[in-house]
Design an enzyme around this catalytic site. Structure first.
Site, PDB file in Angstrom:
ATOM      1  N   SER A  68       0.847  -1.197   0.072  1.00 33.70           N
ATOM      2  CA  SER A  68       0.066  -0.001   0.000  1.00 33.70           C
ATOM      3  C   SER A  68       0.837   1.151   0.036  1.00 33.70           C
ATOM      4  O   SER A  68       0.282   2.346  -0.205  1.00 33.70           O
ATOM      5  CB  SER A  68      -1.038   0.047   1.137  1.00 33.70           C
ATOM      6  OG  SER A  68      -2.238  -0.805   0.920  1.00 33.70           O
ATOM      7  N   THR A  69       2.087   1.299   0.051  1.00 33.54           N
ATOM      8  CA  THR A  69       2.919   2.582  -0.072  1.00 33.54           C
ATOM      9  C   THR A  69       2.664   2.861  -1.640  1.00 33.54           C
ATOM     10  O   THR A  69       2.720   3.981  -1.815  1.00 33.54           O
ATOM     11  CB  THR A  69       4.391   1.892  -0.058  1.00 33.54           C
ATOM     12  OG1 THR A  69       4.589   1.718   1.367  1.00 33.54           O
ATOM     13  CG2 THR A  69       5.328   3.215  -0.030  1.00 33.54           C
TER      14      THR A  69
END
Length: 383
Positions: A68-69
């Site tokens: 999710s970065t």
């Protein structure tokens, strides 16, 4: 002792020490950490192994799936479009994506996609989805367009764990004329010469990837996780359980080649720090656009993640957890397992962290926090 490679400017020695401690005390296999200050690289470290068998050294150009970065990178594309006057964040999503108006979603504004308030946390359990189906962009965006909200839009946040990338990515495609992988390459990574991609498209890049190692859960943690899924409501089940992706999925070449703008960005720590450094120093967005991106949407307990959170538009705010440094208005995004990127424009600091041994937390992994805390405690920032 693990051999540490790279550079660390005078006054940032505590960062190198924390990086070494992650290997000595926190069971790191391979990792990299990079920091920029006012756009200049002051820390760029890497060490360890790119694979769990410890046969391939981690190199300066090792690519890692950062989960999710990636969402922060996708959000940057949306704000870039808005800054260019091609996307109105206050406008209904349906202005750009008419099919999204189905099931009562005609008034949901673009900003609610970015702030996880649209109610479309995923696809409801009545239509089970496999991991392989995620690789078909038109199929998944079609299902999401037809999906009714799973909570009243605009009232709370519910982490759009998988759906964020498809929802925001489809708006980017409709408004900008390029899919999010191409838009990001053309307008973000390319101009900055940043080694980050949303999905890989060459065998050369596939060969540079580290192998992610799934987190080892204690019996207590595994039991608590099972109970959480058993008692989860529809928003959480759609977000985290349909499909329920596993760390090992990110090692599949099909996953790595897909366009998954919430999940499968691949990059180096240096690239993440470079991109957030460009944000902090005004090279990617205007001051007004950056201010909009950092607008807090109100602190609340997220109905999917169950954590106290304040979202900005596409990013976490550091808040009282100080996840991106002591400034509560510092911002960024963490990835499942531990990776992270963030920036504090007031201090001029930006950073990126990648690793292949996954932790069990969705944010603020202890290794990342050790590095962030060491960065902001560095003597160089007091001079």
């Amino acid at each position: 002792m693990t051999e540490i490679h790279g550079e660390c400017a005078t006054g940032f020695e505590p960062v190198r020490a924390a990086f070494e401690e992650n290997f000595a005390e926190r069971d790191e296999i391979g990792a990299a950490f990079s920091v920029t200050r006012h756009g200049e690289t002051v820390v760029d470290l890497w060490a360890g192994w790119a694979d769990p068998d410890r046969t391939t050294p981690w190199r300066a150009d090792t690519l890692t799936n950062v989960w999710s970065t990636t969402k922060g990178m996708t959000a940057i594309c949306a704000h870039h479009l808005a800054d260019a006057g091609l996307l109105d964040l206050e406008a209904p999503v349906a202005r750009y994506w008419p099919e999204f108006a189905a099931a009562g979603k005609q008034d949901i504004p673009v900003r609610w996609l970015l702030s996880h308030r649209s109610g479309v946390t995923g696809i409801g359990p009545e239509r089970p989805v496999t991991v392989e189906e995620l690789y078909d962009w038109d199929h998944i965006t079609g299902l999401l367009a037809a999906q009714a909200p799973l909570f009243e839009p605009g009232t709370v946040s519910g982490y759009h764990a998988l759906s964020f990338g498809f929802l925001v990515g489809e708006v980017i495609r409709r408004a900008g004329g390029l899919d999010v992988r191409a838009y990001f390459a053309k307008h973000v990574a390319g101009p900055l010469d940043a080694d980050f991609r949303i999905g890989l498209d060459t065998d050369v890049d596939l060969a540079r990837c580290s192998t992610l190692v799934e987190p080892v859960l204690s019996a207590e943690t595994a039991s608590a996780l099972a109970q959480a899924f058993a008692s989860a409501g529809p928003p959480a089940l759609a977000a985290l359980g349909n499909p329920r992706v596993q760390g090992r999925d990110s090692n599949d070449p099909a996953w790595r080649r897909a366009i998954l703008p919430a999940l499968n960005g691949h990059g180096t720590a240096r690239a993440i720090a470079t991109i957030y450094g460009a944000l902090a120093s005004g090279r990617l967005l205007s001051d007004a656009a950056l201010a909009t991106a950092r607008e807090g949407q109100g602190r609340a307990v997220d109905v999917v993640g169950g954590l106290g959170t304040e979202w900005a538009l596409g990013f976490y705010l550091g808040g009282e957890e100080h996840g991106f440094g002591p400034n509560p208005r510092a911002f960024g995004h963490d990835g499942f397992g531990g990776s992270s990127g963030g920036a504090d424009p007031e201090s001029g600091i930006a950073f990126g962290y990648t690793m292949n041994r996954m932790g069990s937390l969705l944010r603020d992994d202890p290794r990342k926090m050790a590095l962030v805390n060491a960065t902001f405690a560095a003597p160089a920032l007091r001079s």
